[in-house]
Motif scaffolding. Sequence first.
Motif, mmCIF file in Angstrom:
data_model
loop_
_atom_site.group_PDB
_atom_site.id
_atom_site.type_symbol
_atom_site.label_atom_id
_atom_site.label_comp_id
_atom_site.label_asym_id
_atom_site.label_seq_id
_atom_site.Cartn_x
_atom_site.Cartn_y
_atom_site.Cartn_z
ATOM 1 N N THR A 10 0.857 -1.199 -0.005
ATOM 2 C CA THR A 10 -0.106 -0.148 -0.067
ATOM 3 C C THR A 10 1.033 1.250 0.007
ATOM 4 O O THR A 10 2.190 1.213 -0.174
ATOM 5 N N GLU A 11 0.215 2.276 0.162
ATOM 6 C CA GLU A 11 1.351 3.558 0.276
ATOM 7 C C GLU A 11 2.230 3.746 1.264
ATOM 8 O O GLU A 11 3.311 3.790 1.130
ATOM 9 N N ARG A 12 1.715 3.221 2.539
ATOM 10 C CA ARG A 12 2.443 3.244 3.809
ATOM 11 C C ARG A 12 2.953 1.941 4.161
ATOM 12 O O ARG A 12 4.089 1.506 5.195
ATOM 13 N N LEU A 13 2.410 0.501 3.706
ATOM 14 C CA LEU A 13 2.588 -0.705 4.368
ATOM 15 C C LEU A 13 3.072 -1.710 3.368
ATOM 16 O O LEU A 13 2.592 -1.603 2.230
ATOM 17 N N THR A 14 3.427 -2.590 3.845
ATOM 18 C CA THR A 14 4.107 -3.489 3.108
ATOM 19 C C THR A 14 3.388 -4.985 3.923
ATOM 20 O O THR A 14 3.408 -5.168 5.135
ATOM 21 N N LEU A 15 2.408 -5.867 3.306
ATOM 22 C CA LEU A 15 1.871 -7.131 3.863
ATOM 23 C C LEU A 15 2.721 -8.217 3.458
ATOM 24 O O LEU A 15 2.711 -8.351 2.246
ATOM 25 N N PRO A 65 -7.798 -23.028 0.759
ATOM 26 C CA PRO A 65 -9.159 -23.012 1.192
ATOM 27 C C PRO A 65 -9.156 -23.933 2.571
ATOM 28 O O PRO A 65 -8.343 -24.919 2.518
ATOM 29 N N GLY A 66 -9.945 -23.528 3.419
ATOM 30 C CA GLY A 66 -10.007 -24.294 4.632
ATOM 31 C C GLY A 66 -8.997 -23.779 5.652
ATOM 32 O O GLY A 66 -8.798 -24.466 7.000
ATOM 33 N N ASN A 67 -8.148 -22.683 5.540
ATOM 34 C CA ASN A 67 -7.053 -22.498 6.561
ATOM 35 C C ASN A 67 -7.090 -20.952 6.608
ATOM 36 O O ASN A 67 -7.239 -20.234 5.504
ATOM 37 N N TRP A 68 -6.371 -20.359 7.567
ATOM 38 C CA TRP A 68 -6.253 -19.078 7.890
ATOM 39 C C TRP A 68 -4.778 -18.810 7.273
ATOM 40 O O TRP A 68 -3.875 -19.788 7.637
ATOM 41 N N TYR A 69 -4.308 -17.778 6.741
ATOM 42 C CA TYR A 69 -3.275 -17.266 6.397
ATOM 43 C C TYR A 69 -2.820 -15.942 6.914
ATOM 44 O O TYR A 69 -3.810 -14.814 6.720
ATOM 45 N N GLN A 70 -1.826 -15.756 7.744
ATOM 46 C CA GLN A 70 -1.712 -14.405 8.405
ATOM 47 C C GLN A 70 -0.461 -13.695 7.443
ATOM 48 O O GLN A 70 0.648 -14.554 7.375
ATOM 49 N N LEU A 71 -0.502 -12.493 7.529
ATOM 50 C CA LEU A 71 0.664 -11.515 6.960
ATOM 51 C C LEU A 71 1.050 -10.724 7.870
ATOM 52 O O LEU A 71 0.273 -10.087 8.792
ATOM 53 N N ALA A 72 2.251 -10.500 8.064
ATOM 54 C CA ALA A 72 2.858 -9.299 9.070
ATOM 55 C C ALA A 72 2.681 -8.028 8.069
ATOM 56 O O ALA A 72 2.774 -7.674 7.119
ATOM 57 N N VAL A 73 2.136 -6.989 9.007
ATOM 58 C CA VAL A 73 2.152 -5.650 8.444
ATOM 59 C C VAL A 73 3.086 -4.836 9.007
ATOM 60 O O VAL A 73 3.418 -4.476 10.039
ATOM 61 N N GLU A 74 3.858 -4.538 7.791
ATOM 62 C CA GLU A 74 5.145 -3.795 8.089
ATOM 63 C C GLU A 74 5.065 -2.247 7.689
ATOM 64 O O GLU A 74 4.627 -2.127 6.336
ATOM 65 N N ARG A 75 5.602 -1.158 8.519
ATOM 66 C CA ARG A 75 5.515 -0.151 7.903
ATOM 67 C C ARG A 75 6.646 0.386 6.933
ATOM 68 O O ARG A 75 7.729 -0.055 7.327
ATOM 69 N N LYS A 76 6.450 0.852 5.858
ATOM 70 C CA LYS A 76 7.585 1.068 4.902
ATOM 71 C C LYS A 76 8.655 2.156 5.424
ATOM 72 O O LYS A 76 9.797 1.601 5.376
ATOM 73 N N ARG A 77 8.269 2.879 5.986
ATOM 74 C CA ARG A 77 9.340 4.061 6.366
ATOM 75 C C ARG A 77 10.280 3.619 7.066
ATOM 76 O O ARG A 77 11.523 4.136 7.291
ATOM 77 N N ASP A 78 9.982 2.480 8.039
ATOM 78 C CA ASP A 78 11.196 1.954 9.125
ATOM 79 C C ASP A 78 11.234 0.439 9.393
ATOM 80 O O ASP A 78 11.934 0.065 10.051
ATOM 81 N N GLY A 79 10.386 -0.336 8.338
ATOM 82 C CA GLY A 79 10.429 -1.543 8.699
ATOM 83 C C GLY A 79 9.706 -2.186 9.946
ATOM 84 O O GLY A 79 9.662 -3.279 10.041
ATOM 85 N N LYS A 80 9.234 -1.159 10.608
ATOM 86 C CA LYS A 80 8.407 -1.646 11.884
ATOM 87 C C LYS A 80 7.389 -2.630 11.886
ATOM 88 O O LYS A 80 6.373 -2.261 10.891
ATOM 89 N N VAL A 81 7.284 -3.689 12.329
ATOM 90 C CA VAL A 81 6.010 -4.638 12.138
ATOM 91 C C VAL A 81 5.145 -3.925 13.305
ATOM 92 O O VAL A 81 5.175 -3.793 14.402
ATOM 93 N N LEU A 82 3.755 -3.570 12.400
ATOM 94 C CA LEU A 82 2.627 -3.058 13.281
ATOM 95 C C LEU A 82 1.751 -4.029 13.724
ATOM 96 O O LEU A 82 1.125 -3.670 14.738
ATOM 97 N N GLY A 83 1.699 -5.160 13.094
ATOM 98 C CA GLY A 83 0.534 -6.135 13.605
ATOM 99 C C GLY A 83 0.694 -7.205 12.334
ATOM 100 O O GLY A 83 1.454 -7.402 11.840
#
Length: 188
Positions: A10-15, A65-83
């Motif tokens: 996204t503009e500010r994030l990488t999933l 199908p049938g499973n959860w898949y999670q992605l880290a939400v990382e802020r682009k400007r500093d690489g910090k994982v937000l959630g």
Amino acid sequence: MDAAFAPLDTERLTLRPMTLDDAEDMAERRSDTTTAQYQAWKAPYSVERARDLITELLTRPGPTPGNWYQLAVERKRDGKVLGDVALFLSGNGRTAEVGFTLHPWARGHHYATEATARLVDYAVFDLGVHRIEACTHPHNIASVRVLERIGFLAEGIRREAYWVEDEVSDDAIYGLLAREWMSRRAQD
């Protein structure tokens, strides 16, 4: 599906796919009582449990199908994982459920809205889902606002339908159809 999941920007994030290096951060986030109060786990959340979850995710190349898949939400400007954001595909792949969890310090900046909207884009435009759902505790007003900003509509309450260990609560159901999302995106 490709052999590996390509990050979503996204503009500010990488999933991006989670790695074992994310385990301590995930455990810290999930151990926060304000975070855990409306989620499917109790605090504290151990690093070992986070590693087990991430290890399981690493066995999949992406959403299946049938499973959860999670992605880290990382802020682009500093690489910090937000959630993280999560996607569950129904058995036939036509319906998806989304979820999101941010650190308390990352809330209030519309990161959850931005990340979840990008995940909905992926579900609709890349996976071809027909319907996206989200469920939350009816008192989780912050999450309700995120869903409503994206365009989800309240569809009802399942009474005493959500269990976390031996505690039960109501579950608020929200839905968004692919054609509604496409129409919304066409106006952006």
